[in-house]
Design an enzyme around this catalytic site. Structure first.
Site, PDB file in Angstrom:
ATOM      1  CG  ASP A 262      -3.696  -2.405  -5.975  1.00 10.31           C
ATOM      2  OD1 ASP A 262      -3.636  -1.374  -5.266  1.00 10.31           O
ATOM      3  OD2 ASP A 262      -3.307  -3.519  -5.582  1.00 10.31           O
TER       4      ASP A 262
ATOM      5  CG  ASP B 238      -1.999  -9.962 -11.118  1.00 15.83           C
ATOM      6  OD1 ASP B 238      -2.311  -9.028 -11.864  1.00 15.83           O
ATOM      7  OD2 ASP B 238      -1.973  -9.871  -9.879  1.00 15.83           O
TER       8      ASP B 238
ATOM      9  CG  HIS C  96       2.123  -6.954   1.486  1.00 14.74           C
ATOM     10  ND1 HIS C  96       2.573  -6.481   0.292  1.00 14.74           N
ATOM     11  CD2 HIS C  96       0.985  -7.642   1.217  1.00 14.74           C
ATOM     12  CE1 HIS C  96       1.732  -6.863  -0.667  1.00 14.74           C
ATOM     13  NE2 HIS C  96       0.760  -7.557  -0.141  1.00 14.74           N
TER      14      HIS C  96
ATOM     15  CG  ASP D 228       5.828  -5.642   1.210  1.00 10.56           C
ATOM     16  OD1 ASP D 228       6.008  -6.802   0.813  1.00 10.56           O
ATOM     17  OD2 ASP D 228       4.803  -4.975   0.989  1.00 10.56           O
TER      18      ASP D 228
HETATM   19  C1  XLS Z   1      -1.669  -9.645  -5.967  1.00 13.44           C
HETATM   20  C2  XLS Z   1      -2.229  -8.480  -5.308  1.00 13.44           C
HETATM   21  C3  XLS Z   1      -1.420  -7.935  -4.143  1.00 13.44           C
HETATM   22  C4  XLS Z   1      -2.252  -6.997  -3.326  1.00 13.44           C
HETATM   23  C5  XLS Z   1      -1.748  -6.736  -1.962  1.00 13.44           C
HETATM   24  O1  XLS Z   1      -2.111 -10.065  -7.031  1.00 13.44           O
HETATM   25  O2  XLS Z   1      -2.447  -7.495  -6.282  1.00 13.44           O
HETATM   26  O3  XLS Z   1      -0.258  -7.337  -4.601  1.00 13.44           O
HETATM   27  O4  XLS Z   1      -2.402  -5.767  -3.980  1.00 13.44           O
HETATM   28  O5  XLS Z   1      -1.646  -7.881  -1.201  1.00 13.44           O
HETATM   29 NI    NI Z   2      -2.956  -5.517  -5.955  1.00 14.18          NI
HETATM   30 NI    NI Z   3      -2.345  -8.247  -8.523  1.00 12.55          NI
END
Ligand code: XLS
Ligand code: NI
Ligand code: NI
Length: 438
Positions: free
Chosen positions: A296, A307, A101, A104
């Site tokens: 991801d 999460d 990001h 980051d």
């Molecule tokens: C959050 C998301 C984030 C995205 C990128 O839950 O997974 O990390 O992958 O903004």
């Molecule tokens: Ni993510």
């Molecule tokens: Ni996530």
């Protein structure tokens, strides 16, 4: 140059019998599986925010891991140290890509102009490291959920000033993604959602999100971005209702607004399970729509409703995920470890162990998925299950030429149909086990 992970050696493949905690047991980069090298099947990426940023802070206490890399957090010196540490880690692990990001990479300044200058400086530095090491960028994104200004969302905000700020961040993040040669550009709509319809105009918000995405596509293409734009669905957290609930919802949205040619899905395991689906389900939905873009790579905890972004260790889950990926002919956007250590695993060695676990779990998934396909029993079963639609009548239905009246006449003539045949679920599950465990 300073070494940031002196206790972490270069990680090599030693095979499943190895007891060396700093060795791969299954991930053997050059091993050929289903006609391709493992490293080509599995373009892994490090997530800048987790690996180099997350300290384990939670709602009940501060971080436990020191990610200062010997510098003062919030300075450009620290930002550069993160680059050095990140590239050292990726090199030691044999990870070929990273994802980021905007926020980051550098501490945000008071003005966009100043933040952008910092971003130019850090991406120049990153480019140098990329040239030296051959490590590349998988995807970039703009963080439009942490800063207080985004409390009501970015594309879905009620404030035109915030909307413009989001546009500025996306523009810069696209510039950086192109500069770093990123394969993809992600939209995760963390706060694109709502808490209550009492204060929300849902149609207004959806239209505005789509408009922002359309502007991003137009701008991205105008500066030569050829990769995929990606939506990363997630049903909730931080918002109660998030518009990109799951792959099916996000795909419907893209089609509704004519964005489906430029966008694909970035499917996160833990987001799929939060939506009440399996990881495999959201991969399949994406694949059958021609929109399986990237992954991801993480896993959730079935006992916890949020999460948790754990490094994957569930081999059933990665096997069935890799089965989808192989069937789809691979995944252009790669595997980003959007995953973090548990709060009580806070040392530099723990970071290496986490990546070893994740990479091995996906390698094992790849091996077992290839074995399922080679074994063929499951695929054959599925094919045979629909065999009645291979008949002349079945073909007519499938080609869209049959009428309801015609089928009703067939039903009347034939009388009550026989039962449709056993789904053999338990048998197939035992086939899966025998392929997985030999
Ligand atoms: C959050 C998301 C984030 C995205 C990128 O839950 O997974 O990390 O992958 O903004
Ligand atoms: Ni993510
Ligand atoms: Ni996530």
């Amino acid at each position: 140059m300073a070494e940031y992970f002196p206790s972490v050696p270069e990680i090599a493949y030693e095979g499943s019998k190895s007891t060396n905690p700093f060795a791969f047991k299954y991930y053997n980069a050059d091993q050929i599986v289903a006609g391709k090298k493992m490293k080509e099947h599995l373009p892994f990426a490090l997530a800048w925010w987790h690996a180099l940023g997350a300290t384990g802070t939670d709602m009940f206490g501060p971080g436990t891991a020191d990610k200062s890399f010997g510098k003062t957090v919030g300075t450009m010196e620290h930002a550069r140290a993160k680059v050095d540490a990140g590239f050292e880690l990726m090199q030691k692990l044999g990870i070929g890509y990273f994802c980021f990001h905007d926020v980051d990479l550098v501490p945000e300044a008071d003005t966009i102009g100043e933040t952008n200058k910092r971003l130019d400086e850090i991406t120049d530095y990153m480019l140098k490291k990329m040239e030296e090491t051959g490590i590349r960028c998988l995807w970039g994104t703009a963080n439009m959920f942490s800063n207080a200004r985004f409390m009501n969302g970015a594309g879905s905000t009620n404030s035109v000033d915030v909307y413009c700020h989001a546009a500025a961040q996306i523009k810069k993040a696209l510039d950086m993604t192109v500069k770093l040669g990123g394969r993809g550009y992600v939209f995760w709509g963390g706060r694109e959602g709502y808490e209550s319809l009492l204060n929300t105009d849902m149609k207004f918000e959806l239209d505005n999100i789509a408009r922002l995405m359309k502007m991003a596509v137009d701008y991205g293409r105008s500066i030569g971005f050829k990769g995929d734009f990606l939506i990363e669905p997630k049903p909730k957290e931080p918002m109660k209702h998030q518009y990109d609930f799951d792959a099916a919802t996000a795909i419907g949205f893209l089609k509704e607004y004519g964005l489906d040619k430029d966008f694909k899905m970035n499917i996160e395991a833990n987001h799929a399970t939060l939506a009440g689906h399996t990881f495999q389900h959201d991969l399949r939905i994406s694949a059958i729509n021609g929109m399986l873009g990237s992954i991801d790579a993480n896993q959730g905890d079935y006992l916890i409703g949020w999460d948790t972004d754990e490094f994957p260790f569930n081999v059933y889950e990665t096997t069935l995920a890799m089965y989808e990926v192989l069937k789809a002919g691979g995944i252009p956007g790669g595997f980003n470890f959007d995953a973090k250590n548990r709060r009580s695993a806070y040392t530099p060695e723990d970071i290496a162990h986490a990546f070893i676990l994740g990479m091995d779990t996906f390698a094992l998934g790849l091996l077992r998925a290839a074995a399922i396909i080679e074994d063929g029993r499951i695929d054959q079963f599925v094919k045979d299950r629909y065999a009645s639609f291979e008949t002349e009548l079945g073909q007519k239905i499938r080609s869209g030429k049959a009428t309801l009246a015609e089928l009703a006449a067939v039903a009347e003539k034939n009388g009550a149909p026989a039962l449709p045949g056993s789904g053999r679920q338990e048998y197939l599950e035992s086939v899966l086990n025998s392929v997985m465990f030999g």
